[in-house]
Design an enzyme around this catalytic site. Sequence first.
Site, PDB file in Angstrom:
ATOM      1  N   PHE A  27      -7.348  -1.172 -12.162  1.00  0.00           N
ATOM      2  CA  PHE A  27      -7.076  -2.489 -11.646  1.00  0.00           C
ATOM      3  C   PHE A  27      -8.658  -3.362 -11.816  1.00  0.00           C
ATOM      4  O   PHE A  27      -9.459  -3.424 -12.502  1.00  0.00           O
ATOM      5  CB  PHE A  27      -5.966  -2.907 -11.637  1.00  0.00           C
ATOM      6  N   TYR A 184       1.158   3.301   4.481  1.00  0.00           N
ATOM      7  CA  TYR A 184      -0.846   3.161   3.554  1.00  0.00           C
ATOM      8  C   TYR A 184      -1.428   1.764   4.705  1.00  0.00           C
ATOM      9  O   TYR A 184      -2.578   2.598   4.920  1.00  0.00           O
ATOM     10  CB  TYR A 184      -0.030   2.684   2.789  1.00  0.00           C
ATOM     11  N   LYS A 188      -4.911   3.039   5.734  1.00  0.00           N
ATOM     12  CA  LYS A 188      -5.545   1.829   6.081  1.00  0.00           C
ATOM     13  C   LYS A 188      -6.650   1.809   7.046  1.00  0.00           C
ATOM     14  O   LYS A 188      -7.976   1.687   7.098  1.00  0.00           O
ATOM     15  CB  LYS A 188      -5.319   0.824   4.837  1.00  0.00           C
ATOM     16  N   TRP A 214      -4.610  -9.369  -4.934  1.00  0.00           N
ATOM     17  CA  TRP A 214      -5.423  -9.839  -6.546  1.00  0.00           C
ATOM     18  C   TRP A 214      -4.743 -10.040  -7.813  1.00  0.00           C
ATOM     19  O   TRP A 214      -4.538  -8.475  -8.283  1.00  0.00           O
ATOM     20  CB  TRP A 214      -6.759  -9.324  -5.891  1.00  0.00           C
ATOM     21  N   ARG A 259       2.839 -15.097  -0.346  1.00  0.00           N
ATOM     22  CA  ARG A 259       2.195 -14.326  -1.098  1.00  0.00           C
ATOM     23  C   ARG A 259       0.787 -15.208  -1.233  1.00  0.00           C
ATOM     24  O   ARG A 259       1.701 -16.285  -1.502  1.00  0.00           O
ATOM     25  CB  ARG A 259       2.005 -13.099  -1.753  1.00  0.00           C
TER      26      ARG A 259
HETATM   27  N1  LIG Z   1      -5.161  -5.159  -6.450  1.00  0.00           N
HETATM   28  C1  LIG Z   1      -4.959  -5.479  -5.220  1.00  0.00           C
HETATM   29  O1  LIG Z   1      -4.434  -6.815  -4.956  1.00  0.00           O
HETATM   30  C2  LIG Z   1      -5.510  -4.999  -3.969  1.00  0.00           C
HETATM   31  C3  LIG Z   1      -4.726  -5.486  -3.128  1.00  0.00           C
HETATM   32  C4  LIG Z   1      -5.002  -4.954  -1.128  1.00  0.00           C
HETATM   33  C5  LIG Z   1      -5.798  -3.484  -1.540  1.00  0.00           C
HETATM   34  N2  LIG Z   1      -6.543  -3.337  -2.447  1.00  0.00           N
HETATM   35  C6  LIG Z   1      -7.457  -1.878  -2.306  1.00  0.00           C
HETATM   36  O2  LIG Z   1      -8.259  -2.034  -3.401  1.00  0.00           O
HETATM   37  C7  LIG Z   1      -7.980  -1.060  -4.084  1.00  0.00           C
HETATM   38  C8  LIG Z   1      -8.188  -0.495  -5.748  1.00  0.00           C
HETATM   39  O3  LIG Z   1      -6.428  -0.884  -6.185  1.00  0.00           O
HETATM   40  P1  LIG Z   1      -6.486  -1.683  -7.538  1.00  0.00           P
HETATM   41  O4  LIG Z   1      -5.744  -2.755  -7.657  1.00  0.00           O
HETATM   42  O5  LIG Z   1      -7.466  -1.634  -8.418  1.00  0.00           O
HETATM   43  O6  LIG Z   1      -5.763  -0.329  -7.637  1.00  0.00           O
HETATM   44  P2  LIG Z   1      -5.149   1.015  -8.996  1.00  0.00           P
HETATM   45  O7  LIG Z   1      -3.850   2.360  -8.522  1.00  0.00           O
HETATM   46  O8  LIG Z   1      -5.091  -0.042 -10.268  1.00  0.00           O
HETATM   47  O9  LIG Z   1      -6.851   1.481  -8.850  1.00  0.00           O
HETATM   48  C9  LIG Z   1      -7.371   2.397  -8.272  1.00  0.00           C
HETATM   49  C10 LIG Z   1      -8.046   3.545  -9.080  1.00  0.00           C
HETATM   50  O10 LIG Z   1      -7.955   4.999  -8.107  1.00  0.00           O
HETATM   51  C11 LIG Z   1      -7.756   6.153  -8.990  1.00  0.00           C
HETATM   52  N3  LIG Z   1      -7.905   7.234  -7.708  1.00  0.00           N
HETATM   53  C12 LIG Z   1      -6.586   7.381  -7.042  1.00  0.00           C
HETATM   54  N4  LIG Z   1      -6.869   8.331  -6.684  1.00  0.00           N
HETATM   55  C13 LIG Z   1      -8.097   8.924  -6.803  1.00  0.00           C
HETATM   56  C14 LIG Z   1      -8.685  10.546  -7.036  1.00  0.00           C
HETATM   57  N5  LIG Z   1      -7.781  11.656  -5.589  1.00  0.00           N
HETATM   58  N6  LIG Z   1      -9.624  10.266  -7.386  1.00  0.00           N
HETATM   59  C15 LIG Z   1      -9.979  10.186  -8.683  1.00  0.00           C
HETATM   60  N7  LIG Z   1      -9.653   8.561  -8.984  1.00  0.00           N
HETATM   61  C16 LIG Z   1      -8.432   8.555  -8.360  1.00  0.00           C
HETATM   62  C17 LIG Z   1      -6.466   5.598  -9.129  1.00  0.00           C
HETATM   63  O11 LIG Z   1      -6.703   6.832 -10.974  1.00  0.00           O
HETATM   64  C18 LIG Z   1      -7.015   4.648 -10.384  1.00  0.00           C
HETATM   65  O12 LIG Z   1      -7.577   4.425 -10.887  1.00  0.00           O
HETATM   66  C19 LIG Z   1      -7.292   0.003  -3.430  1.00  0.00           C
HETATM   67  O13 LIG Z   1      -8.333   1.043  -2.028  1.00  0.00           O
HETATM   68  C20 LIG Z   1      -6.130  -0.730  -3.045  1.00  0.00           C
HETATM   69  O14 LIG Z   1      -5.939  -0.296  -1.768  1.00  0.00           O
HETATM   70  C21 LIG Z   1      -5.804  -3.907  -4.116  1.00  0.00           C
HETATM   71  O1  LIG Z   2      10.219  -6.658  -8.830  1.00  0.00           O
HETATM   72  C1  LIG Z   2      10.019  -7.279  -7.390  1.00  0.00           C
HETATM   73  C2  LIG Z   2       8.901  -6.400  -7.129  1.00  0.00           C
HETATM   74  C3  LIG Z   2       8.329  -6.881  -6.052  1.00  0.00           C
HETATM   75  N1  LIG Z   2       9.334  -7.647  -5.332  1.00  0.00           N
HETATM   76  C4  LIG Z   2       8.468  -8.516  -3.958  1.00  0.00           C
HETATM   77  O2  LIG Z   2       7.093  -9.503  -3.875  1.00  0.00           O
HETATM   78  C5  LIG Z   2       6.640  -9.206  -3.252  1.00  0.00           C
HETATM   79  C6  LIG Z   2       5.316  -8.606  -3.638  1.00  0.00           C
HETATM   80  O3  LIG Z   2       5.313  -7.085  -4.008  1.00  0.00           O
HETATM   81  P1  LIG Z   2       4.289  -6.148  -5.107  1.00  0.00           P
HETATM   82  O4  LIG Z   2       3.307  -6.852  -5.523  1.00  0.00           O
HETATM   83  O5  LIG Z   2       4.497  -4.749  -4.798  1.00  0.00           O
HETATM   84  O6  LIG Z   2       3.025  -5.695  -3.045  1.00  0.00           O
HETATM   85  P2  LIG Z   2       2.837  -6.649  -2.031  1.00  0.00           P
HETATM   86  O7  LIG Z   2       1.991  -7.381  -1.776  1.00  0.00           O
HETATM   87  O8  LIG Z   2       4.123  -6.465  -0.775  1.00  0.00           O
HETATM   88  O9  LIG Z   2       1.825  -5.740  -1.606  1.00  0.00           O
HETATM   89  C7  LIG Z   2       1.151  -4.920  -1.815  1.00  0.00           C
HETATM   90  O10 LIG Z   2      -0.100  -6.261  -1.131  1.00  0.00           O
HETATM   91  C8  LIG Z   2      -1.508  -5.772  -1.314  1.00  0.00           C
HETATM   92  C9  LIG Z   2      -1.559  -4.117  -1.381  1.00  0.00           C
HETATM   93  O11 LIG Z   2      -1.917  -4.020  -0.186  1.00  0.00           O
HETATM   94  C10 LIG Z   2      -2.228  -3.203  -2.771  1.00  0.00           C
HETATM   95  O12 LIG Z   2      -1.358  -4.397  -3.813  1.00  0.00           O
HETATM   96  C11 LIG Z   2      -0.104  -3.891  -1.915  1.00  0.00           C
HETATM   97  O13 LIG Z   2       0.154  -2.734  -0.334  1.00  0.00           O
HETATM   98  C12 LIG Z   2       7.656  -8.432  -2.055  1.00  0.00           C
HETATM   99  O14 LIG Z   2       8.357  -8.913  -1.166  1.00  0.00           O
HETATM  100  C13 LIG Z   2       7.873  -7.708  -3.027  1.00  0.00           C
HETATM  101  O15 LIG Z   2       9.279  -6.886  -2.046  1.00  0.00           O
HETATM  102  C14 LIG Z   2      10.110  -8.318  -5.541  1.00  0.00           C
HETATM  103  O16 LIG Z   2      10.551  -9.599  -5.409  1.00  0.00           O
HETATM  104  N2  LIG Z   2      10.866  -7.877  -6.775  1.00  0.00           N
END
Ligand SMILES: NC(=O)c1ccc[n+]([C@@H]2O[C@H](COP(=O)([O-])OP(=O)(O)OC[C@H]3O[C@@H](n4cnc5c(N)ncnc54)[C@H](O)[C@@H]3O)[C@@H](O)[C@H]2O)c1
Ligand SMILES: O=c1ccn([C@@H]2O[C@H](COP(=O)(O)OP(=O)(O)O[C@H]3OC[C@](O)(CO)[C@H]3O)[C@@H](O)[C@H]2O)c(=O)[nH]1
Length: 389
Positions: A27, A184, A188, A214, A259
């Site tokens: 993403f 997780y 991290k 995000w 959130r």
């Molecule tokens: N989206 C958010 O709001 C959010 C929030 C907190 C942290 N993050 C962090 O940001 C990063 C990216 O998140 P995202 O939302 O894009 O997730 P995502 O799952 O869409 O993207 C992660 C990508 O990493 C690739 N990947 C995983 N393991 C791999 C491996 N062993 N080799 C090669 N590729 C691999 C997956 O195929 C995937 O395309 C992550 O580290 C996540 O923990 C994202």
């Molecule tokens: O159908 C649903 C799904 C989820 N919930 C609740 O919503 C809250 C947010 O859930 P989610 O977006 O799945 O994830 P979190 O915010 O808890 O965690 C993420 O934050 C950042 C990241 O590191 C990567 O994106 C990830 O860990 C939560 O309260 C769920 O219980 C719902 O009610 N119904």
Amino acid sequence: MASSARVDLDGNPIKAMTICMIGAGGFIGSHLCEKLMAETPHKVLAVDVYNDKIKHVLEPASLPWAGRIQFHRINIKNDSRFEGLIKMADLTINLAAICTPADYNTRPLDTIYSNFIDALPVVKYCSENNKRLIHFSTCEVYGKTIGSFLPKDSPLRQDPAYFILKEDASPCIFGSIEKQRWSYACAKQLIERLVYAEGAENGLEFTIVRPFNWIGPRMDFIPGIDGPSEGVPRVLACFSNNLLRGEPLKLVDGGQSQRTFVYIKDAIEAVLLMIENPARANGHIFNVGNPNNEVTVRQLAEMMTEVYSKVSGEPALEVPTIDVSSKEFYGEGYDDSDKRIPDMTIINTQLGWNPMTSLWDLLESTLTYQHRTYAEAIKKAISKPVTSS
Ligand SMILES: NC(=O)c1ccc[n+]([C@@H]2O[C@H](COP(=O)([O-])OP(=O)(O)OC[C@H]3O[C@@H](n4cnc5c(N)ncnc54)[C@H](O)[C@@H]3O)[C@@H](O)[C@H]2O)c1
Ligand SMILES: O=c1ccn([C@@H]2O[C@H](COP(=O)(O)OP(=O)(O)O[C@H]3OC[C@](O)(CO)[C@H]3O)[C@@H](O)[C@H]2O)c(=O)[nH]1
């Protein structure tokens, strides 16, 4: 369009660089690739096991940036070819991770390996080869707020000192080990500590990013359409799926958790500032979120229902939400962060970044995308007769 006259925040010309982006097919990676191709002269060595979300950036060969992005299908878990790519690059960005909460308590080993063990060689290769690293961590490293441990009626719960999350001051508060949700966050946290220590002891030039929810187009998957039918993506995709199928949105444990959501396009601006301003970004940990977009999950569900009705032209459901227990939804070992408001001081001071998009506006553009992308496919899937085996 790439331009040679681009300058950094201190007025210095920005030199074109080569970026090794691991997890580029996800993403965040897909939006970052788009941005780097459309608006900068940088080259990207995109590493992932999938490329569906960046196909439109990789092909056709007539794209104006063709030749500046290459896709390498590499699983960093068992294929060390990415060391060569890190050596060829000026900067490595590591996004690769298992990062969907449904996995943390049900696949804790995969979660820990993905977020800690598999990230180790990336840090090591960057450190050994004197290459700059931007590592993606998470707001989840903060865990629960201090305020959540106060009595429900304590006036201190209203005091920002008890809930605002600061990179250099807030503690990391996780649940007990049986609450495997925290596998997780803990992995991290440890990789953050390792990156930080490599900086302190071996001079690694690093930046750590802590994204605060995000959201936007291409986040995760719609179960049964472009992902497994039984899969549980993050909340945006869960609620989108419910809306597309005309079924009530499931509120886990009453939807009381809070959130702050930031639009992916705003957040990508922050990442670009980090990429192009190493002197201001190196050695820092940055919260990247939108403190003005705070809602409970229940409020998010209500807003998404209203926005979806507007963009799809379909009436909202009479019963828009149902309550489910976390045990039923996620299984044993789930736990939750109560509230996540990022302190913005460090990113403001270092990079002058501020998010722009309101929650309503970002949901409007995201749900328009979801409707356009998935509504027909869902209709077809629903109308297919169920075959008996
Ligand atoms: N989206 C958010 O709001 C959010 C929030 C907190 C942290 N993050 C962090 O940001 C990063 C990216 O998140 P995202 O939302 O894009 O997730 P995502 O799952 O869409 O993207 C992660 C990508 O990493 C690739 N990947 C995983 N393991 C791999 C491996 N062993 N080799 C090669 N590729 C691999 C997956 O195929 C995937 O395309 C992550 O580290 C996540 O923990 C994202
Ligand atoms: O159908 C649903 C799904 C989820 N919930 C609740 O919503 C809250 C947010 O859930 P989610 O977006 O799945 O994830 P979190 O915010 O808890 O965690 C993420 O934050 C950042 C990241 O590191 C990567 O994106 C990830 O860990 C939560 O309260 C769920 O219980 C719902 O009610 N119904």
